[in-house]
Design an enzyme around this catalytic site. Structure first.
Site, short mmCIF file in Angstrom:
data_model
loop_
_atom_site.label_atom_id
_atom_site.label_comp_id
_atom_site.label_asym_id
_atom_site.label_seq_id
_atom_site.Cartn_x
_atom_site.Cartn_y
_atom_site.Cartn_z
N ASP A 447 0.84 -1.21 0.00
CA ASP A 447 0.00 0.00 0.00
C ASP A 447 0.87 1.26 0.00
O ASP A 447 2.08 1.19 0.28
CB ASP A 447 -0.91 -0.04 1.24
CG ASP A 447 -2.20 0.73 1.07
OD1 ASP A 447 -2.31 1.52 0.11
OD2 ASP A 447 -3.11 0.54 1.91
N ASP A 516 -10.55 2.37 -3.65
CA ASP A 516 -11.14 2.17 -2.32
C ASP A 516 -12.66 2.29 -2.39
O ASP A 516 -13.35 2.03 -1.40
CB ASP A 516 -10.62 3.23 -1.34
CG ASP A 516 -9.25 2.87 -0.79
OD1 ASP A 516 -8.78 1.75 -1.04
OD2 ASP A 516 -8.64 3.72 -0.12
C1 DGJ Z 1 -5.84 2.01 2.00
C2 DGJ Z 1 -6.27 0.81 1.23
O1 DGJ Z 1 -6.74 1.16 -0.03
C3 DGJ Z 1 -7.29 0.02 2.04
O2 DGJ Z 1 -7.74 -1.08 1.30
C4 DGJ Z 1 -6.66 -0.41 3.33
O3 DGJ Z 1 -5.60 -1.32 3.08
C5 DGJ Z 1 -6.13 0.79 4.09
N1 DGJ Z 1 -5.26 1.59 3.27
C6 DGJ Z 1 -5.39 0.36 5.33
O4 DGJ Z 1 -4.80 1.39 5.98
#
Ligand code: DGJ
Length: 705
Positions: A447, A516
């Site tokens: 991430d 997201d």
């Molecule tokens: C952003 C990601 O897109 C989410 O799916 C998740 O992993 C969060 N970060 C966790 O902090």
């Protein structure tokens, strides 16, 4: 022979297309042709000279140069700008020689005075109908500064007006497709955020009247995961050219004597068969030549984030894992919250070892439990980041990107580790390597949850502006080294959703978390945009609880089944009946996933259209099978009119004409009566009646006799 040379003209041929460049009568390296492949070498136009005289403008301004330097009476976008050691900023690139080696052409240019050399590389991808281009700049003289070094300038045929398609958006609304006519001047899409960004994607098409399955389209993409720039230019003499490469904004690179600078690659292609064929060419290329794990099917995963956020421990994860396993999930991914001090987003990033309070005996008991349930285990990491509240930052505050005299702007309470620094790279390689070596982890979600601010690198002195490129090279080194050491790990690229989706990262990552935003209706648009550039095999899509009260489980599944299926809802809140329905859908996905992940995509009804329906079709490589997804976004009557879905009477069924089938073969389609010829399904088509927010998957199977 994909590349042939004749009288200083080079003809690059792929299965259906050709790209021609050569020296014009003035000796300039210019573009001559990009279009359908022609029967013989003599059929292609000669490299053009300027066709008329214009006061105030030199001829070099009018030639479609392959890689323009900045000199003379030339005011178009240059591909390369430099400042030599003596302050000269004029660049006169002349042809030296060219070499052809199978599918690879290198044209060598050299400055008229200084020992600066440019190699233009061209590689044909014959089966994918693509040309890959990049440049290498070499210096044998006193140190100079590169201020811009694009990968390619793509020239469209002269005398026509074009429309540019591009992807634009923002966090939770990535990959929105835009099409707009180009007019004289320069239209720029770019990232200044250190990463590819949610806001624009390094991809384009040019057309002058194409549709999804018809008409000429020129298209391209850049394999780079940092700041990039696309300059779409219509010159004052009617030429349309697209320059694509690393962003020159705030960029400077000192090239010492004997040093070389290599740009990332840009691929480009041409088709007569519309936007769909342009996407399919890129998809095939990414699947065959870019993605690290090739065509192995991607597993159905469960991700804990939306269920447990930071509250992860052995019990909470085990409860979810048991339910997931019973539904046929193959990979259980524990998201954020598992490492030292991580109870919210204000601490812990950088300290990549299990939090002793949550995992007193380490991760092994949970991993063993997940494995015993028959699933692989995956883990979330955000390697490039650090919270000021972490042991790592307390030990190394100098490791973050910053200017010493300025505040360090936090975003989500975090700062960015400077991956341009080799010590930072080595630290990350070491800590993640040890984590992977010690555990049976076969999936990493990588991430990256903020964009840059105060882009300083104090130790680099005058070379600080190299950070934009050295950071990305550092990222590639860390990720690439880990990939090499742990070849069985599957990697997901996530940057708060689709903030890092490009052909560069897909050499390292196997799949991308597209957004997201998991609302199924929004997702139809996001996935449509993503599919313009990247294949379903690279698009991770989850079923979650977002808008679950309004949108059925089936609809949410069907949307996510168009990519690499995952589930991210809180299974503890799903009823037994829902879990049973979900298990059936997971089983159905496993049946169709080779077709979805490796098949050819045809976008039958676009979510951009005013139809209440959206439909896609995936056809297997041997054309023996296809899968059709049909969605009705809204019911009939006033609601549909108000929602803007007005192009057809919303009471009508979806009317679909299939594509990609063998016209002579016979196919049977779920719920559509007796078998008919491929031609019939493609020309006469079929109808699918659906109610408000209903969806359907149709299986198309070739039958014998
Ligand atoms: C952003 C990601 O897109 C989410 O799916 C998740 O992993 C969060 N970060 C966790 O902090």
């Amino acid at each position: 022979m994909p590349i042939s040379a004749r009288d200083n003209t080079w003809i690059l041929e792929t299965e259906h297309t050709a790209y021609v460049l050569g020296l014009n009568t003035a000796g300039a390296l210019v573009h001559a042709y990009w279009g359908e492949r022609l029967p013989g070498a003599a059929d292609y136009p000669e490299p053009p000279d300027s066709i008329f005289h214009a006061s105030f403008t030199g001829p070099g301004h009018m030639w479609p140069e392959e890689y323009a330097g900045l000199t003379g009476l030339k005011y178009v976008e240059p591909a390369l700008t430099v400042t030599f050691a003596d302050g000269v900023r004029d660049l006169v690139l002349g042809f030296e020689r060219a070499e052809v080696d199978g599918e690879h052409l290198v044209v060598h240019l050299r400055d008229a005075h200084y020992p600066l050399r440019v190699e233009l590389h061209y590689r044909t991808h014959v089966a994918h109908d693509l040309i890959e281009r990049w440049a290498v700049i070499g210096n044998d003289g006193a140190p100079l500064t590169i201020e811009r070094a694009f990968s390619a300038q793509w020239q469209a045929p002269i005398g026509r007006s074009y429309r540019l398609s591009y992807l634009s958006g923002r966090w939770i609304e990535e990959f929105q497709l835009h099409r707009q006519p180009l007019s004289p001047g320069v239209f720029v899409r770019e990232s200044r955020r250190l990463t590819t960004s949610h806001h624009a994607s390094p991809w384009f098409t040019l057309d002058d009247g194409a549709t999804e399955e018809h008409g000429e389209v020129w298209f391209g993409a850049l394999a780079w995961s940092g700041n990039w720039k696309l300059a779409a230019e219509v010159t004052d003499f009617g030429r349309t050219r697209l320059s694509l490469g690393i962003n020159d904004w705030d960029f400077a690179w000192r090239l010492g004597s004997g040093e070389r600078f290599t740009t990332p690659a840009s691929v480009g292609g041409y088709t007569r068969d519309g936007f769909g064929a342009a996407s399919r060419a890129l998809h095939a290329h990414v699947r065959d030549a870019v993605l690290p794990h090739g065509r192995s099917p991607h597993k159905v995963l469960y991700n804990s984030w939306e269920a447990t956020t930071f509250a992860v421990d052995v019990d909470s994860q085990t409860r979810l894992a048991e339910l997931a396993a019973a539904m046929g999930i193959e990979l259980f991914v524990m998201d954020d919250g598992w490492f030292q001090g991580r109870n919210s987003d204000d601490a812990g990033l950088g300290d990549w070892w299990p939090d002793p309070k949550k995992f007193p005996d380490g991760l092994k008991p949970l991993i063993d439990r997940v494995n015993a349930l028959g699933m692989d285990f995956g883990l979330w990491l955000e390697p490039e980041m650090v919270n000021p509240n972490s042991d790592l930052y307390r030990a190394h505050p100098e490791w973050v990107i910053h200017f010493p005299t300025r505040a360090r702007t936090e975003s989500r309470n975090q700062l960015i580790l400077n991956l341009a620094r080799v010590d930072v790279q080595d630290y990350l390689i070491d800590v993640i390597d040890r984590l992977l070596a010690a555990h049976n982890i076969t999936f990493i979600k990588w991430d990256m949850n903020r964009n840059v601010s105060e882009p300083g690198w104090p130790e680099a002195g005058e070379r600080q502006r190299e950070i934009w490129v050295r950071y990305v090279e550092g990222l590639y080194r860390v990720w690439g080294t880990l990939r090499e050491r742990h070849p069985n790990v599957v990697w997901q690229s996530c940057s708060g959703g689709g903030g890092r989706a490009d052909l560069g990262i897909l050499r390292l990552a196997d799949q991308i978390w597209a957004s997201d935003n998991t609302d199924a209706l929004s997702r139809l648009h996001i996935q449509h945009g993503f599919s313009q550039m990247l294949p379903a095999a690279a698009m991770e899509a989850w079923v979650t609880d977002v808008n679950a009260s309004r949108i059925s489980l089936e609809f949410r599944f069907h949307v996510a089944m168009q990519g690499v299926l995952g589930i991210g809802g809180n299974l503890l809140h799903w009823s037994e009946a829902e879990r049973a329905r979900a298990a059936k859908l997971v089983a159905q996905y496993k049946e169709i996933r080779p077709i979805v992940q490796d098949g050819e995509l045809y976008r039958l009804i676009s979510p951009e259209s005013a139809s209440p329906y959206v439909a896609t079709e995936y056809v297997s490589a041997d054309r023996s099978e296809a899968v059709v997804f049909v969605f009705r976004r809204i019911g009939g009557g006033a609601d549909a009119m108000l929602a803007g879905y007005h192009a057809i009477d919303p009471r009508q069924p979806a009317a679909l004409k299939l594509h990609g089938l063998d016209p002579a073969a016979r196919y049977k389609i779920t719920g559509q009566g007796p078998a008919r010829s491929g031609l019939a399904w493609m020309r006469a088509g079929l109808t699918v009646p659906l109610g408000h927010q209903e969806s359907k998957i149709l299986r198309v199977r070739r039958v014998v006799g």
